[in-house]
Motif scaffolding. Structure first.
Motif, PDB file in Angstrom:
ATOM      1  N   LYS A  20      -2.826 -12.739 115.860  1.00  0.00           N
ATOM      2  CA  LYS A  20      -3.140 -14.037 115.280  1.00  0.00           C
ATOM      3  C   LYS A  20      -3.094 -13.985 113.766  1.00  0.00           C
ATOM      4  O   LYS A  20      -2.509 -14.864 113.107  1.00  0.00           O
ATOM      5  N   VAL A  21      -3.668 -12.940 113.180  1.00  0.00           N
ATOM      6  CA  VAL A  21      -3.677 -12.808 111.723  1.00  0.00           C
ATOM      7  C   VAL A  21      -2.264 -12.538 111.212  1.00  0.00           C
ATOM      8  O   VAL A  21      -1.874 -13.020 110.139  1.00  0.00           O
ATOM      9  N   GLU A  50      -0.565 -15.942 111.221  1.00  0.00           N
ATOM     10  CA  GLU A  50      -1.124 -16.798 110.179  1.00  0.00           C
ATOM     11  C   GLU A  50      -0.673 -16.346 108.796  1.00  0.00           C
ATOM     12  O   GLU A  50      -0.432 -17.185 107.915  1.00  0.00           O
ATOM     13  N   SER A  51      -0.542 -15.047 108.589  1.00  0.00           N
ATOM     14  CA  SER A  51      -0.060 -14.543 107.308  1.00  0.00           C
ATOM     15  C   SER A  51       1.383 -14.963 107.072  1.00  0.00           C
ATOM     16  O   SER A  51       1.760 -15.339 105.952  1.00  0.00           O
ATOM     17  N   ASP A  98       2.760 -17.637 108.224  1.00  0.00           N
ATOM     18  CA  ASP A  98       2.719 -19.074 107.928  1.00  0.00           C
ATOM     19  C   ASP A  98       2.310 -19.322 106.482  1.00  0.00           C
ATOM     20  O   ASP A  98       2.835 -20.241 105.833  1.00  0.00           O
ATOM     21  N   ARG A  99       1.374 -18.525 105.973  1.00  0.00           N
ATOM     22  CA  ARG A  99       0.947 -18.723 104.586  1.00  0.00           C
ATOM     23  C   ARG A  99       2.070 -18.378 103.613  1.00  0.00           C
ATOM     24  O   ARG A  99       2.248 -19.056 102.595  1.00  0.00           O
TER      25      ARG A  99
END
Length: 759
Positions: free
Chosen positions: A299-300, A303-304, A306-307
Motif C-alpha cells: 500500500k505504501v 501511494e508513494s 502516486d505522490r
C-alpha cells in the motif's frame, strides 16, 4: 408412356442443374415473403447484384449471408428466367417481455440485463438466444443468493409475426452464509482476517446490509482485501491456494473455505530512483514513505508512486509514468524497490471549453478555475478548480476531461461539462423545534441571479418566540480577485420568555454592509458595519435584573456596530463531513458614541478524522466572551450567551444553563464555553442521507461581570446517542442524552429533536 415422361423429367432436371452450376446472368432480383423487413435491407446484405453471374457456389454464399443477419429462419433461392427470386421466412419480432414473481430484482434491471444480452422489445426473436438468456437470469439471481430460483418461459405468437415472452420466476429462499473458514493462517487470528471481509455470517443489521448473502463478486473483492492485508504486512509470497464454496442440499446455507499460504515476512533492503525524474533525487525521496529495514508494504509502495506522479503532474508532466519494480531476494528475505520514472513531455493547456451552462455565464465558471489556459498542466490545480466550481452550488454535477490535442504530444484541452440545477427557489416551510415551538419559514431567493453568480434573497421566519424578516444581496466577486460585498436589511422581534428565558422582548432593525477577502483557498477574512436599532420591552412580570437594566440604560438604543472575522474551512462536505476542519474567529464592537458600548468575540474549532469502516471522530470547541465599556454598565441582556439544547449541551433544555434571574428563569451570561466529542457511524441502510452518532457534551455560561470567575464545578456534562437524517420532507435530528452533574435549578431534557418540512 409413363416411362417416357419420367425420362423427360430427369433430363430437364439434369439440364437445369448443369445450367445452375454453370451460372446465369442476373438481370433482376425479387424478394418474396417479407413482412416487417424492407426489401432495401435485404439488398444491403446480398453479395450479388443485377448484372452479376450467379453460380452454384455463389448461391450458397447468398444464403449464408442472409442467415447471418439473424432476421430469417428460412432462406431459399429460385430462378424465374433471368430473375433471381429470394424467398425468405422472417423470424418473429418481440412485442413485449413480461416478468412475474420477481421480488429481489427490479423488472427494469432484469430488462436491462436482457437487452445487454441481445433480447429486448422490438428485436428479432431467436429461440437459441432465449435459452442463453434464461441462464443469464439464473446467474443474476444466483448473485442475489437465490440458488433455488426456477424460471418458466412461455412464448405466445401474436398477429403480424410477433411474439410475447412471459417469464414466470419462483425465487425461493435466499441462501445465507453459515460459516467462513480460513485455513493456513498462522501469524494472524481468523477473526482478525475476517474483519477485513464485507461478507459475514450475519448480524443485527444483516437484513438491511445483506452482508450474509453470498456473491461471487463480493467474495472476489474480499479475497483481494485478504491479499492486500498480507502484502501490506510484508508477506510477499502470500498465496490463496484454493477457495471452496459449498451449498447445502436444501440450498439455504453456504459454507466458504479459503486455503492460504502465508509465507515469510520480507523487509526492505534498498530504495532507488531510476529514469528521468526531472530534478534532484532529494526532492522525491520525502514522497517515498518507505524505510529500509521495515517490512515490505504494498500500500505504501503504491501511494508513494502516486505522490511522485502527482508531483510531476503539478509541474506540467500530465502523462508521467512511475513504476515501482520490486527485486526479491528469497535467500535473505528482502525486497529492493526501484522507482522508474518516465515524465514524458511537459504538457500545456491549449483551451478551456465549457459546456452545459445554458443560464450561467462562462465567466462565473472560469473565475473558479485555478488551471489557466496556455499554462503548464497541473493535476492539483485542476482538482481544486473542479471542487471550487462544485462548491458554488449552481450545478448538480461538474465533470472534467483532459483530452490530448490531435496532432500534438504536449498539449491538452480541458473540457468542463456542467449540469445546472435550479438556482432560484420559492420556499415555504412548517416545522417544530423544542426551543422555538412551531416554526413557519418562507423565502424567495436567487443564488445565481441572471447567471451572474450574485445572490438575492428575501426571507421570513415566524414562531412563538421569533419573527424575522430579511432582505439581502451578495456579490461574491465584487472584484476580480474574489472580494465579496453584501448588503443586509432585516427586522427581528424576539420574545425571550417564550424561549424559557427572562421575561423581556426586543425589536431589532438592522441595515448593514459587509466584505469578504479570500486569503487562500481555505481561509477568508471578513469585515463589515451595520446600523442597529433596538427597542427593549420588559414583560408583565419583569424581574429585578430587567428593571435595573431599564433604569440604568433605558429602552431604546441606536448602535453603530463593526465586525471582523476569519474563517478556515477544509471540510470535504458541508452536510456530513468526514475529514477536514472548520474554524471561525469573529469579533463585534459597538463603536464609541453608540447608545450601548460593548464588544464580543467568539472562536469555534471543529475537526473531523476518518477512522475505519466509515467511522468518523469529531471534536468541537467553542468559546465566546463579551463585556461593556465606556458608559455602559454591563453587556446588554439581549447580547448574553446561552448554553444547553440540541446544538450545545444535549440533555438540557435549550438556553437553560448558567445564571438565573430572581424569578429562576435563565438569564444568560457574558462567557460561554462548550465542548463536544462525537463518533459518527455510517447508516446500515446504505444511504448517504443518514448517520448515527454517540457523543459526550460539556459546557455552560458564566457571568464574569458580576465578579465571579470560571468555576469548573458549574460545567454541565451529558452523554448519549443520536441520529441525523436528511429526509425527503425535511431535516430531522434526534438525540437521547443522559445529563450529569445537574443541580436543582437545571432543566434536564433527555430526548430532543428538531424537524422541518417544505411544501
Amino acid at each position: 408412356m409413363r416411362c417416357l415422361t419420367r425420362l423427360v423429367f430427369l433430363l430437364l432436371l439434369a439440364i437445369s442443374q448443369i445450367a445452375l452450376a454453370a451460372g446465369f446472368r442476373v438481370d433482376d432480383i425479387r424478394v418474396e415473403g417479407l413482412q416487417r423487413i424492407t426489401a432495401g435491407t435485404v439488398f444491403n446484405y446480398l453479395p450479388v447484384k443485377p448484372g452479376d453471374v450467379l453460380t452454384d457456389k455463389q448461391s450458397g454464399e447468398v444464403i449464408r449471408a442472409l442467415f447471418k443477419t439473424g432476421f430469417f429462419k428460412d432462406v431459399r433461392l429460385e430462378r424465374d428466367g433471368n430473375v433471381l427470386v429470394v424467398v425468405v421466412s422472417e423470424r418473429p419480432a418481440i412485442a413485449e417481455i413480461n416478468f412475474s414473481g420477481n421480488k429481489s430484482i427490479d423488472e427494469d434491471a432484469l430488462k436491462d440485463g436482457l437487452k445487454d444480452a441481445g433480447l429486448s422489445e422490438g428485436r428479432t426473436f431467436n429461440r437459441s438466444v432465449l435459452d442463453s438468456i434464461e441462464r443469464e437470469l439464473e446467474r443474476q439471481f444466483f448473485n442475489q443468493g437465490k440458488y433455488g430460483v426456477k424460471l418458466k418461459t412461455t412464448v405466445t405468437p401474436l398477429e403480424r409475426n410477433r411474439v410475447a415472452i412471459d417469464i414466470d420466476i419462483t425465487e425461493g429462499e435466499t441462501a445465507r452464509i453459515k460459516q467462513i473458514n480460513i485455513v493456513g493462517n498462522k501469524a494472524f487470528d481468523e477473526d482478525d482476517l475476517l474483519d477485513e471481509f464485507s461478507l459475514t455470517t450475519g448480524g443485527w443489521f444483516s437484513s438491511f446490509t445483506k452482508d450474509n448473502q453470498y456473491s461471487r463478486q463480493k467474495l472476489a473483492g474480499d479475497l483481494e482485501k485478504l491479499r492486500s492485508f498480507y502484502l501490506d504486512k510484508g508477506y510477499v509470497n502470500f498465496k490463496i491456494d484454493s477457495t471452496q464454496v459449498t451449498i447445502t442440499p436444501d440450498k439455504k446455507d453456504i459454507y466458504i473455505t479459503i486455503n492460504i499460504s502465508e509465507g515469510d515476512i520480507y523487509t526492505l533492503s534498498d530504495i532507488q530512483l531510476a529514469g528521468d525524474y526531472v530534478g534532484k533525487p532529494e526532492e522525491y525521496f520525502p514522497l517515498i514513505h518507505l524505510r529500509r529495514g521495515e517490512p515490505f508494504n504494498r500500500k505504501v509502495v503504491v501511494e508513494s508512486s502516486d505522490r511522485i506522479s502527482a508531483k510531476l503532474s503539478d509541474e506540467g508532466y500530465a502523462f508521467a509514468n512511475v513504476n515501482a519494480v520490486p527485486e526479491i531476494d528469497k535467500e535473505n528475505k528482502t525486497v529492493s524497490i526501484t522507482y522508474f520514472v518516465d515524465p514524458g513531455k511537459r504538457v500545456y493547456v491549449r483551451r478551456l471549453n465549457i459546456r452545459g451552462n445554458s443560464r450561467t455565464r462562462d465567466e462565473v465558471i472560469r473565475r473558479e478555475f485555478r488551471q489557466m489556459e496556455a499554462a503548464w498542466f497541473s493535476g492539483e490545480k485542476l482538482k481544486l478548480s473542479r471542487e471550487r466550481a462544485q462548491r458554488t452550488g449552481y450545478f448538480e454535477k461538474v465533470s472534467v476531461e483532459t483530452p490530448a490535442v490531435p496532432g500534438t504530444t504536449d498539449q491538452v484541452d480541458i473540457n468542463v461539462e456542467v449540469e445546472e440545477k435550479p438556482s432560484g427557489s420559492l420556499l415555504a416551510g412548517l416545522g417544530f423545534s423544542q426551543s422555538d415551538g412551531v416554526v413557519f419559514n418562507a423565502s424567495v431567493s436567487q443564488e445565481n441571479f441572471l447567471g451572474t453568480g450574485k445572490k438575492v434573497s428575501f426571507a421570513l421566519k415566524t414562531s412563538s418566540a421569533n419573527k424575522d424578516y430579511s432582505l439581502s444581496y451578495t456579490n461574491p466577486y465584487y472584484t476580480v480577485d474574489g472580494i465579496s460585498r453584501g448588503f443586509t436589511l432585516s427586522y427581528r422581534s424576539t420574545d425571550f420568555s417564550e424561549l424559557s428565558a427572562s421575561n423581556y422582548s426586543t425589536d431589532d432593525g438592522i441595515i448593514g454592509m459587509n466584505f469578504g477577502i479570500p486569503l487562500s483557498e481555505f481561509n477568508r477574512f471578513s469585515f463589515g458595519g451595520r446600523l442597529h436599532s433596538i427597542d427593549f420591552k420588559a414583560g408583565s412580570t419583569a424581574t429585578t435584573e430587567i428593571n435595573n437594566w431599564i433604569n440604568t440604560e433605558g429602552t431604546k438604543y441606536l448602535d453603530v456596530e463593526l465586525s471582523v472575522g476569519w474563517s478556515h474551512d477544509s471540510r470535504d462536505s458541508a452536510l456530513f463531513p468526514t475529514t477536514g476542519s472548520l474554524q471561525r474567529l469573529s469579533g463585534e464592537l459597538a463603536v464609541p458614541g453608540s447608545d450601548l458600548e460593548y464588544y464580543k468575540f467568539s472562536y469555534k474549532h471543529r475537526r473531523f478524522w476518518p477512522l475505519f469502516k466509515g467511522l468518523v471522530f469529531s471534536l468541537n470547541g467553542e468559546i465566546g466572551y463579551g463585556a461593556a465599556y465606556g458608559g455602559t454598565s454591563r453587556l446588554p441582556l439581549f447580547e448574553n450567551y446561552f448554553a444547553g439544547g440540541p446544538t450545545s449541551v444535549r440533555g438540557y433544555q435549550a438556553l437553560s444553563l448558567g445564571p438565573r434571574d430572581s424569578s429562576g428563569d435563565p438569564l444568560g451570561a457574558n462567557l460561554k464555553m462548550v465542548g463536544n466529542a462525537e463518533l459518527y457511524f455510517p447508516s446500515p441502510f446504505y444511504t448517504d442521507t443518514m448517520r448515527f452518532l454517540t457523543f459526550v457534551d460539556a459546557g455552560s455560561v458564566f457571568d464574569t461581570e458580576a465578579g465571579s470567575t470560571f468555576d469548573s464545578k458549574e460545567v454541565r456534562y451529558s452523554a448519549g446517542v443520536g441520529v441525523a437524517w436528511l429526509s425527503p420532507v425535511g431535516a430531522l435530528t434526534m438525540s437521547f442524552a443522559q445529563p450529569f452533574r445537574k443541580d436543582s435549578q437545571d432543566d434536564p431534557e433527555e430526548f430532543q429533536f428538531n424537524f422541518g418540512t417544505t411544501f
